[in-house]
Design a protein around this motif. Structure first.
Motif, short mmCIF file in Angstrom:
data_model
loop_
_atom_site.label_atom_id
_atom_site.label_comp_id
_atom_site.label_asym_id
_atom_site.label_seq_id
_atom_site.Cartn_x
_atom_site.Cartn_y
_atom_site.Cartn_z
N UNK A 16 0.87 -0.66 -0.06
CA UNK A 16 -0.06 0.30 -0.21
C UNK A 16 1.02 1.19 0.07
N UNK A 17 0.45 2.06 -0.16
CA UNK A 17 0.41 3.68 -0.26
C UNK A 17 1.08 3.90 1.46
N UNK A 18 2.24 3.92 1.74
CA UNK A 18 2.82 4.13 3.08
C UNK A 18 3.34 5.17 3.47
N UNK A 19 3.12 5.87 4.35
CA UNK A 19 2.49 7.45 5.29
C UNK A 19 4.77 7.57 5.31
N UNK A 59 1.53 -2.88 8.90
CA UNK A 59 0.82 -3.68 8.23
C UNK A 59 0.62 -5.35 8.56
N UNK A 60 -1.34 -4.80 7.83
CA UNK A 60 -1.31 -6.74 7.93
C UNK A 60 -0.81 -7.70 6.60
N UNK A 61 -0.96 -8.62 6.40
CA UNK A 61 0.27 -9.67 5.56
C UNK A 61 -0.63 -10.58 5.69
N UNK A 62 -0.89 -11.04 4.76
CA UNK A 62 -1.25 -12.38 4.32
C UNK A 62 -0.52 -13.74 4.88
N UNK A 63 -0.13 -14.71 6.20
CA UNK A 63 0.76 -15.17 6.32
C UNK A 63 1.84 -16.10 5.57
N UNK A 103 2.15 -14.84 2.68
CA UNK A 103 3.13 -13.66 1.66
C UNK A 103 4.20 -13.21 2.80
N UNK A 104 4.09 -13.93 3.71
CA UNK A 104 5.02 -12.94 4.77
C UNK A 104 6.11 -13.12 4.19
N UNK A 105 6.81 -13.56 4.30
CA UNK A 105 8.56 -13.30 3.87
C UNK A 105 8.99 -12.57 2.54
N UNK A 106 8.07 -12.63 1.82
CA UNK A 106 8.02 -12.01 0.54
C UNK A 106 7.64 -10.25 0.69
N UNK A 107 6.55 -10.26 1.55
CA UNK A 107 5.96 -9.02 1.84
C UNK A 107 7.15 -8.22 2.30
N UNK A 108 8.00 -9.38 3.72
CA UNK A 108 8.82 -8.65 4.33
C UNK A 108 10.34 -7.76 3.81
N UNK A 109 10.98 -8.72 2.83
CA UNK A 109 11.37 -8.66 2.01
C UNK A 109 11.45 -6.74 0.97
N UNK A 110 9.95 -6.62 0.31
CA UNK A 110 9.16 -6.34 -0.87
C UNK A 110 9.69 -5.09 0.41
N UNK A 111 9.27 -4.80 1.07
CA UNK A 111 9.17 -3.89 2.21
C UNK A 111 10.55 -3.04 2.66
N UNK A 121 12.14 -1.55 -0.05
CA UNK A 121 11.05 0.12 -0.85
C UNK A 121 11.83 0.79 0.57
N UNK A 122 11.70 0.52 2.15
CA UNK A 122 12.16 1.97 2.42
C UNK A 122 14.01 1.19 3.13
N UNK A 123 14.70 0.96 2.47
CA UNK A 123 15.75 0.33 2.19
C UNK A 123 15.65 1.49 0.72
#
Length: 86
Positions: free
Chosen positions: A23-26, A38-42, A44-52, A55-57
């Motif tokens: 999602x758009x992050x504030x 952030x709520x994440x489907x269990x 997809x946790x690893x992939x979402x965590x890596x993508x996040x 993005x933060x980096x």
């Protein structure tokens, strides 16, 4: 057994397996000491965590005054903190 490498032609490049939608992050609105979850489907946790984290980096590199920390709160939740820049 031969160690010869054969060059192939006209082999299509595989499409990206799965793009993780974030999602758009504030991030611009956050002050040091604030966080969001952030709520994440269990599954997809690893992939979402890596993508996040990626993005933060990228965001931190483009905005030197911003630093973030990420933790896994549970099997279905990630928390992002804005921390002081040292």
């Amino acid at each position: 057994m031969s160690n010869e490498i054969k060059i192939d032609s006209h082999v299509p490049l595989p499409k990206r397996a799965y793009k993780i939608p974030l999602p758009d992050l504030p991030l611009d609105l956050m002050e040091v000491g604030q966080s969001f979850s952030l709520s994440v489907e269990e599954e997809r946790m690893d992939r979402t965590l890596n993508a996040l984290r990626m993005k933060l980096q990228r965001y931190q590199r483009a905005n030197p005054g911003y630093r973030f920390s990420v933790i896994t709160e549970s099997t279905e939740s990630i928390r992002v903190f804005r921390v002081e820049d040292h």
